[in-house]
Design a protein around this motif. Structure first.
Motif, PDB file in Angstrom:
ATOM      1  N   THR A   1       4.609 -22.605   7.330  1.00 26.17           N
ATOM      2  CA  THR A   1       5.576 -23.208   8.314  1.00 26.17           C
ATOM      3  C   THR A   1       6.977 -23.341   8.136  1.00 26.17           C
ATOM      4  O   THR A   1       7.680 -23.177   8.823  1.00 26.17           O
ATOM      5  N   LEU A   2       7.163 -23.547   6.950  1.00 23.82           N
ATOM      6  CA  LEU A   2       8.711 -23.571   6.259  1.00 23.82           C
ATOM      7  C   LEU A   2       9.364 -22.191   6.600  1.00 23.82           C
ATOM      8  O   LEU A   2      10.451 -22.308   7.123  1.00 23.82           O
ATOM      9  N   LEU A   3       8.575 -21.178   6.427  1.00 26.03           N
ATOM     10  CA  LEU A   3       9.011 -19.941   6.642  1.00 26.03           C
ATOM     11  C   LEU A   3       9.573 -19.565   7.911  1.00 26.03           C
ATOM     12  O   LEU A   3      10.506 -19.066   8.432  1.00 26.03           O
ATOM     13  N   THR A   4       8.395 -19.864   9.039  1.00 23.79           N
ATOM     14  CA  THR A   4       8.639 -19.467  10.347  1.00 23.79           C
ATOM     15  C   THR A   4       9.594 -20.395  10.950  1.00 23.79           C
ATOM     16  O   THR A   4      10.355 -20.103  11.745  1.00 23.79           O
ATOM     17  N   THR A   5       9.865 -21.702  10.427  1.00 22.11           N
ATOM     18  CA  THR A   5      10.674 -22.744  10.856  1.00 22.11           C
ATOM     19  C   THR A   5      12.214 -22.189  10.576  1.00 22.11           C
ATOM     20  O   THR A   5      13.241 -22.104  11.543  1.00 22.11           O
ATOM     21  N   GLU A   6      12.402 -21.531   9.294  1.00 19.28           N
ATOM     22  CA  GLU A   6      13.585 -21.090   8.945  1.00 19.28           C
ATOM     23  C   GLU A   6      13.765 -19.760   9.773  1.00 19.28           C
ATOM     24  O   GLU A   6      15.078 -19.478  10.191  1.00 19.28           O
ATOM     25  N   ILE A   7      12.999 -18.837  10.017  1.00 16.16           N
ATOM     26  CA  ILE A   7      13.248 -17.744  10.769  1.00 16.16           C
ATOM     27  C   ILE A   7      13.424 -18.189  12.305  1.00 16.16           C
ATOM     28  O   ILE A   7      14.658 -17.493  12.852  1.00 16.16           O
ATOM     29  N   ARG A   8      12.968 -19.181  12.894  1.00 18.13           N
ATOM     30  CA  ARG A   8      13.298 -19.279  14.169  1.00 18.13           C
ATOM     31  C   ARG A   8      14.688 -20.250  14.297  1.00 18.13           C
ATOM     32  O   ARG A   8      15.283 -20.219  15.502  1.00 18.13           O
ATOM     33  N   ARG A   9      14.912 -21.097  13.203  1.00 15.12           N
ATOM     34  CA  ARG A   9      16.337 -21.470  13.291  1.00 15.12           C
ATOM     35  C   ARG A   9      17.286 -20.294  13.018  1.00 15.12           C
ATOM     36  O   ARG A   9      18.420 -20.715  13.900  1.00 15.12           O
ATOM     37  N   CYS A  10      17.247 -19.218  12.517  1.00 12.29           N
ATOM     38  CA  CYS A  10      18.266 -18.418  12.580  1.00 12.29           C
ATOM     39  C   CYS A  10      18.229 -17.283  13.309  1.00 12.29           C
ATOM     40  O   CYS A  10      19.537 -16.972  13.724  1.00 12.29           O
ATOM     41  N   ILE A  11      16.895 -16.868  14.010  1.00 19.33           N
ATOM     42  CA  ILE A  11      16.957 -15.893  15.045  1.00 19.33           C
ATOM     43  C   ILE A  11      16.552 -16.460  16.451  1.00 19.33           C
ATOM     44  O   ILE A  11      15.188 -17.056  16.163  1.00 19.33           O
ATOM     45  N   LEU A  12      17.398 -16.438  17.386  1.00 20.32           N
ATOM     46  CA  LEU A  12      17.005 -16.985  18.649  1.00 20.32           C
ATOM     47  C   LEU A  12      16.222 -15.926  19.336  1.00 20.32           C
ATOM     48  O   LEU A  12      15.178 -16.440  20.031  1.00 20.32           O
ATOM     49  N   GLU A  13      16.774 -14.793  19.486  1.00 21.20           N
ATOM     50  CA  GLU A  13      15.950 -13.630  20.249  1.00 21.20           C
ATOM     51  C   GLU A  13      16.215 -12.380  19.326  1.00 21.20           C
ATOM     52  O   GLU A  13      16.995 -12.288  18.287  1.00 21.20           O
ATOM     53  N   GLU A  14      15.603 -11.266  19.781  1.00 23.63           N
ATOM     54  CA  GLU A  14      15.780 -10.097  18.898  1.00 23.63           C
ATOM     55  C   GLU A  14      16.886  -9.640  18.640  1.00 23.63           C
ATOM     56  O   GLU A  14      17.363  -8.884  17.822  1.00 23.63           O
ATOM     57  N   ASP A  15      17.961  -9.873  19.549  1.00 23.46           N
ATOM     58  CA  ASP A  15      19.432  -9.382  19.343  1.00 23.46           C
ATOM     59  C   ASP A  15      20.175 -10.597  19.458  1.00 23.46           C
ATOM     60  O   ASP A  15      21.447 -10.269  19.844  1.00 23.46           O
ATOM     61  N   GLU A  16      19.704 -11.634  19.287  1.00 23.56           N
ATOM     62  CA  GLU A  16      20.607 -12.922  18.837  1.00 23.56           C
ATOM     63  C   GLU A  16      20.271 -13.820  17.961  1.00 23.56           C
ATOM     64  O   GLU A  16      19.277 -14.369  17.688  1.00 23.56           O
ATOM     65  N   ILE A  17      21.506 -13.793  17.154  1.00 19.89           N
ATOM     66  CA  ILE A  17      21.346 -14.732  15.697  1.00 19.89           C
ATOM     67  C   ILE A  17      21.926 -16.155  16.024  1.00 19.89           C
ATOM     68  O   ILE A  17      23.143 -16.068  16.631  1.00 19.89           O
ATOM     69  N   SER A  18      21.590 -17.164  15.680  1.00 18.99           N
ATOM     70  CA  SER A  18      22.002 -18.409  16.048  1.00 18.99           C
ATOM     71  C   SER A  18      23.158 -18.723  15.100  1.00 18.99           C
ATOM     72  O   SER A  18      23.349 -18.300  14.077  1.00 18.99           O
ATOM     73  N   ASP A  19      24.180 -19.503  15.831  1.00 15.36           N
ATOM     74  CA  ASP A  19      25.279 -19.656  15.055  1.00 15.36           C
ATOM     75  C   ASP A  19      25.239 -20.586  13.710  1.00 15.36           C
ATOM     76  O   ASP A  19      26.037 -20.439  12.921  1.00 15.36           O
ATOM     77  N   ASP A  20      23.996 -21.563  13.718  1.00 14.44           N
ATOM     78  CA  ASP A  20      23.724 -22.244  12.667  1.00 14.44           C
ATOM     79  C   ASP A  20      23.023 -21.445  11.533  1.00 14.44           C
ATOM     80  O   ASP A  20      22.427 -22.113  10.532  1.00 14.44           O
ATOM     81  N   ALA A  21      22.727 -20.217  11.709  1.00 18.18           N
ATOM     82  CA  ALA A  21      22.134 -19.586  10.429  1.00 18.18           C
ATOM     83  C   ALA A  21      22.850 -19.291   9.279  1.00 18.18           C
ATOM     84  O   ALA A  21      22.247 -19.538   8.299  1.00 18.18           O
ATOM     85  N   SER A  22      24.306 -19.712   9.342  1.00 21.71           N
ATOM     86  CA  SER A  22      24.922 -19.760   8.102  1.00 21.71           C
ATOM     87  C   SER A  22      26.234 -20.524   8.559  1.00 21.71           C
ATOM     88  O   SER A  22      26.529 -20.339   9.524  1.00 21.71           O
ATOM     89  N   SER A  23      26.764 -21.301   7.551  1.00 23.10           N
ATOM     90  CA  SER A  23      28.229 -21.752   7.674  1.00 23.10           C
ATOM     91  C   SER A  23      29.309 -20.828   8.065  1.00 23.10           C
ATOM     92  O   SER A  23      30.258 -20.971   8.727  1.00 23.10           O
ATOM     93  N   THR A  24      29.255 -19.645   7.456  1.00 23.61           N
ATOM     94  CA  THR A  24      30.161 -18.286   7.310  1.00 23.61           C
ATOM     95  C   THR A  24      30.253 -17.889   8.768  1.00 23.61           C
ATOM     96  O   THR A  24      31.199 -17.729   9.329  1.00 23.61           O
ATOM     97  N   LEU A  25      28.894 -17.534   9.097  1.00 28.60           N
ATOM     98  CA  LEU A  25      28.758 -16.960  10.723  1.00 28.60           C
ATOM     99  C   LEU A  25      29.419 -18.115  11.711  1.00 28.60           C
ATOM    100  O   LEU A  25      29.906 -17.663  12.475  1.00 28.60           O
ATOM    101  N   LYS A  26      28.952 -19.427  11.505  1.00 27.34           N
ATOM    102  CA  LYS A  26      29.519 -20.125  12.332  1.00 27.34           C
ATOM    103  C   LYS A  26      31.245 -20.333  12.536  1.00 27.34           C
ATOM    104  O   LYS A  26      31.607 -20.480  13.526  1.00 27.34           O
ATOM    105  N   GLN A  27      31.612 -20.355  11.161  1.00 25.14           N
ATOM    106  CA  GLN A  27      33.078 -20.090  11.135  1.00 25.14           C
ATOM    107  C   GLN A  27      33.767 -18.956  11.742  1.00 25.14           C
ATOM    108  O   GLN A  27      34.672 -19.077  12.652  1.00 25.14           O
ATOM    109  N   ILE A  28      33.014 -17.931  11.703  1.00 27.81           N
ATOM    110  CA  ILE A  28      33.679 -16.559  12.141  1.00 27.81           C
ATOM    111  C   ILE A  28      33.582 -16.599  13.489  1.00 27.81           C
ATOM    112  O   ILE A  28      34.479 -16.183  14.397  1.00 27.81           O
ATOM    113  N   ARG A  29      32.378 -17.037  14.104  1.00 31.05           N
ATOM    114  CA  ARG A  29      32.278 -17.044  15.623  1.00 31.05           C
ATOM    115  C   ARG A  29      33.084 -18.272  16.376  1.00 31.05           C
ATOM    116  O   ARG A  29      33.693 -18.122  17.381  1.00 31.05           O
ATOM    117  N   ARG A  30      33.421 -19.289  15.645  1.00 31.72           N
ATOM    118  CA  ARG A  30      34.425 -20.402  16.056  1.00 31.72           C
ATOM    119  C   ARG A  30      35.805 -19.589  16.072  1.00 31.72           C
ATOM    120  O   ARG A  30      36.689 -19.606  17.116  1.00 31.72           O
TER     121      ARG A  30
END
Length: 791
Positions: free
Chosen positions: A129-158
């Motif tokens: 369950t922990l692994l699936t939760t983390e994958i779902r948190r980071c990957i929204l769709e096959e071609d879409e990564i969540s902003d919350d996947a990492s703080s660096t990605l969130k800052q870049i996108r901001r």
């Protein structure tokens, strides 16, 4: 297992039906590869798995394993340290989520502690369950990564969003401002990954910037204004950083997933196994199939089996035995009578049972485990078979006669057909005798009378026929074991219109022995039908007798329970009444001694006596346990001097010696006792009724005899009876009570479910001599008693 036999018996069509029930790619592949087994332990385990899946589907519905897609290639890449793409990670995540749902499905309810052979499989599933939760948190769709996947990605996108806003703001001011007249259209567009504006070609010199594209006609140039060139460069740089950060995130998720490669691979294998097992359970449910009993003694007993590929609403079930008292069964009868279907049913059931599938037959059907099944079954039946057809059948028979043994099942359809009847029958008998001597379980269909005689005269060989209705010229498809089939050729020809003189002429060509044999077959078939019908009637009578015995037992238990309850309540009430009586007696004695020693006025003594009388009346009402009859409340004018009355509180009778005073008290003489009693405690005693001649009976000696109505009880007890029984008894009782001039009666029916009370009230409403009826009041039996008053 013989591949040609699988095809002849249409085993592949059963596999197609099974494959449709699987929901995953790997599960469908397992279904397609299913072949009959020969190891009894392995077959037994598969049958138990199918039965467990069937039971779970009936209780909880069909689980879905559609999310268990193949992930083997991805797992191999993880094992060598490669990073997976977002799509591959999502497929693994979906597999684990499906495993989680399957594990939840496999848990038993709190009140269901039954276990089965599938529990170990469900217990081995690891949803991670922990692994699936983390994958779902980071990957929204096959071609879409969540902003919350990492703080660096969130800052870049901001930052990208901020620059995007600046670019749009700058270009909007240019488009709607100074450059408006130079533009083809007032819009902002993209060329490559750069923001541009469409400028008319003739105004190129008026707009400073980089040209990225032009229209097909050349009239429009797509220019990136110098004001946003740097912003676009910054945006492109941030885009590269975003892609780099996404790769870092995917690499991290891949490394986390690589730690559980073995668990994921195990989950995938178990999910495939479960999908395969539940596909077998679903097929059993669709076919209304049951688990067969398996043996290695070559014993087959099919109870009302239905061919699984025929319409289950139309197919006629067959009951068939082979390998117990006989090992060779010869089935005869007319064409299209169901012989081939019966043959195929036996063979297909054997294959299905050894493949771990349930069979569409009644419970306790028995199948044998064979090393091989050999079948020679033609696709078509024809009286114009050519020599080449006979040769092909013989070639097939010769091919497997070399390999058959006592662990084989052999099926022949129209053995020996396609050649001279005499030679064909002789050849068929020789082949069957060879198999019979080796103890090989064999079933054959034929038209030859010689084979019927062979079956009748040879121990261990049995005849069977498919029933045929001569009235409708149609087969009934019922298989009758122990009776050879009659050809019915003359009867069918006559029904179809062949002249009688031709049929009579044909009969002259039959020998007397042939005619006798056909008549014997007719008598045997008639006797078999009669016996079967009588057996069915006996079985029906037995079932009805068991049902009646069960009902009688339930009624007896109910009566015993009611009896115990009534006795218990009566004892409790009696104990309470005795306690009250003792308390009243003690109080009376105390007052007697007190009044004897003290100077107490007569008024006070009368007041105490009245209190005691009221208490005795209340105690008496309790002691009557449903026997009390409500007395009519009298008015002062109802009383006359010398009238007989009953003092209720004392349960004594007396005579009125004074009329009621202003307070309603009258003087009553009760033997030597003379007392003042309130009229509410009195009941006028009616004079003995005068009886009509109809109520008197004269004996043979001329003496008058009272009718039984003179001794009618004022109460009837209907506890424990059904509504019909109670109404019949009540009807007679009310007639007797009415003739006895009883003013009212009590009907005791109890409370219970209220069904008996409702039935009695419905009956009373229809009686003309009933004036009214009501439920008993407190102390009269409450809702368990109905008081009936007559007109």
């Amino acid at each position: 297992m013989n591949k040609k036999t699988l095809l002849k018996l249409e085993y592949n069509k059963i596999i197609d039906l099974l494959t449709e029930q699987a929901s995953s790619f790997s599960g469908k592949e397992r279904c397609r590869r299913l072949k009959p087994k020969t190891n009894l332990a392995e077959i037994t385990l598969m049958q138990e798995e199918t039965a467990a899946a069937f039971t779970r589907i009936v209780k909880k519905g069909r689980p879905s394993f559609g999310g268990s897609n193949p992930v083997g290639e991805s797992l191999k890449r993880l094992e060598i340290g490669a990073a997976l793409g977002s799509g591959e990670l999502l497929r693994i995540c979906k597999l684990l989520e499906t495993a989680g749902r399957a594990k939840a499905y496999g848990r038993h309810e709190n009140n269901d502690d039954s276990s089965d052979c599938l529990d170990p499989l469900f217990d081995q599933l690891e949803p991670l369950t922990l692994l699936t939760t983390e994958i779902r948190r980071c990957i929204l769709e096959e071609d879409e990564i969540s902003d919350d996947a990492s703080s660096t990605l969130k800052q870049i996108r901001r930052s990208m969003n901020q620059i995007n806003d600046k670019v749009h703001s700058t270009l909007s001011s240019l488009v709607n401002g100074s450059l408006r007249t130079y533009l083809q259209d007032p819009i902002i567009t993209m060329r490559g990954d750069r923001y541009c504006i469409p400028v008319k070609a003739e105004y190129r010199s008026q707009v400073s910037g980089l040209i990225h594209d032009q229209s097909a006609t050349g009239s429009t140039l797509f220019i990136e204004p110098m004001a946003v060139v740097k912003l676009n460069n910054d945006l492109k740089e941030l885009y590269a950083k975003e892609q780099e950060e996404i790769q870092i995130i995917l690499a991290r998720l891949s490394a986390d997933t690589a730690d559980y490669v073995d668990a994921i691979r195990t989950d995938y294998q178990i999910m495939t196994d479960l999908d395969f097992i539940f596909a077998r359970g679903s097929l059993a449910l669709n076919m209304n199939a049951s688990k067969p009993i398996l043996n290695t003694e070559g014993r087959i007993h099919i109870r009302e089996g239905r061919h699984p590929l025929l319409d289950k609403r139309k197919v006629v079930p067959i009951t068939l035995t082979l390998g117990d008292t006989f090992d060779l069964l010869i089935v005869t009868g007319p064409n299209t009578g169901g012989k081939t279907v019966s043959l195929k049913t036996v063979g297909l059931f054997t294959l299905m049972g050894q493949a771990g599938l349930h069979i569409p037959a009644l419970d306790r059907s028995e199948l044998a485990v064979f090393e091989n099944v050999y079948a020679d079954i033609g696709d078509e039946q024809s009286i114009e078979q050519s020599l080449s057809t006979f040769s092909s059948h013989m070639t097939n028979i010769v091919s497997f006669l070399k390999h058959v043994d006592e662990r084989s099942l052999v099926l022949f359809d129209e053995l020996g057909a396609g050649t001279d009847p005499t030679e064909g029958a002789a050849l068929a008998i020789a082949i069957l005798s060879h198999l019979h001597q080796k103890g090989i379980r064999t079933m054959a269909t034929t038209h030859y009378s010689e084979l019927k005689v062979y079956a009748l005269s040879t121990p261990g060989v049995e005849n069977a026929c498919c029933e045929f209705d001569l009235e409708t010229l149609a087969p009934t498809y019922h298989l009758l074991i122990g009776i050879p089939g009659k050809s019915n050729a003359f009867a069918i020809a006559g029904k179809l219109g062949l002249p009688d003189y031709i049929i009579e002429d044909a009969k002259t060509h039959l020998t007397e022995q042939d005619e006798s044999f056909e008549d014997l077959l007719t008598d045997l078939e008639t006797s078999k039908r009669t016996i079967q019908k009588e057996q069915e009637e006996i079985a029906s009578y037995k079932r009805e007798l068991e049902r009646l015995k069960a009902e009688a037992r339930q009624k007896q238990e109910k009566l015993e329970a009611q009896k115990e309850r009534i006795l218990k309540e009566a004892n409790e009430k009696a104990h309470a009444i005795l306690a009250d009586a003792k308390e009243t007696a003690d109080e009376t004695m105390r007052n007697f001694h007190k009044f004897g020693k003290a100077n107490i006025s007569a008024a006070e003594m009368e007041k105490e006596r009245e209190k005691l009388r009221q208490k005795m009346a209340a105690t008496a009402s309790k002691s009557q346990l449903g026997d009390t009859k409500p007395h009519r409340q009298h008015k002062p004018g109802d009383f006359k001097l010398g009238e007989s009355v009953k003092v209720l509180s004392m349960n004594l009778t007396g005579t009125v010696t004074s009329l009621p005073d202003s307070r309603g008290n009258v003087t009553v003489q009760m033997g030597i006792l003379r007392s003042q009693v309130h009229i509410s405690d009195l009941e006028i005693i009616e004079e003995a009724p005068s009886y009509s001649a109809k109520q008197m009976k004269r004996t043979s000696k001329g003496k008058m005899r009272m009718g039984k109505s003179f001794s009618v009880s004022p109460e009837i007890n209907l506890l424990g009876k059904t509504v019909d029984e109670a109404i019949a008894e009540l009807d007679k009782y009310l007639d007797d009570a009415y003739l006895a001039h009883l003013s009212s009666v009590r009907v005791v029916h109890g409370k219970g479910t209220g069904a008996l009370r409702s039935g009695i009230h419905t009956y009373l409403r229809r009686q003309k001599h009933v004036k009214s009826f009501r439920l008993g009041a407190f102390g009269e039996g409450d809702a368990g008693v109905t008081i009936v008053e007559f007109k």
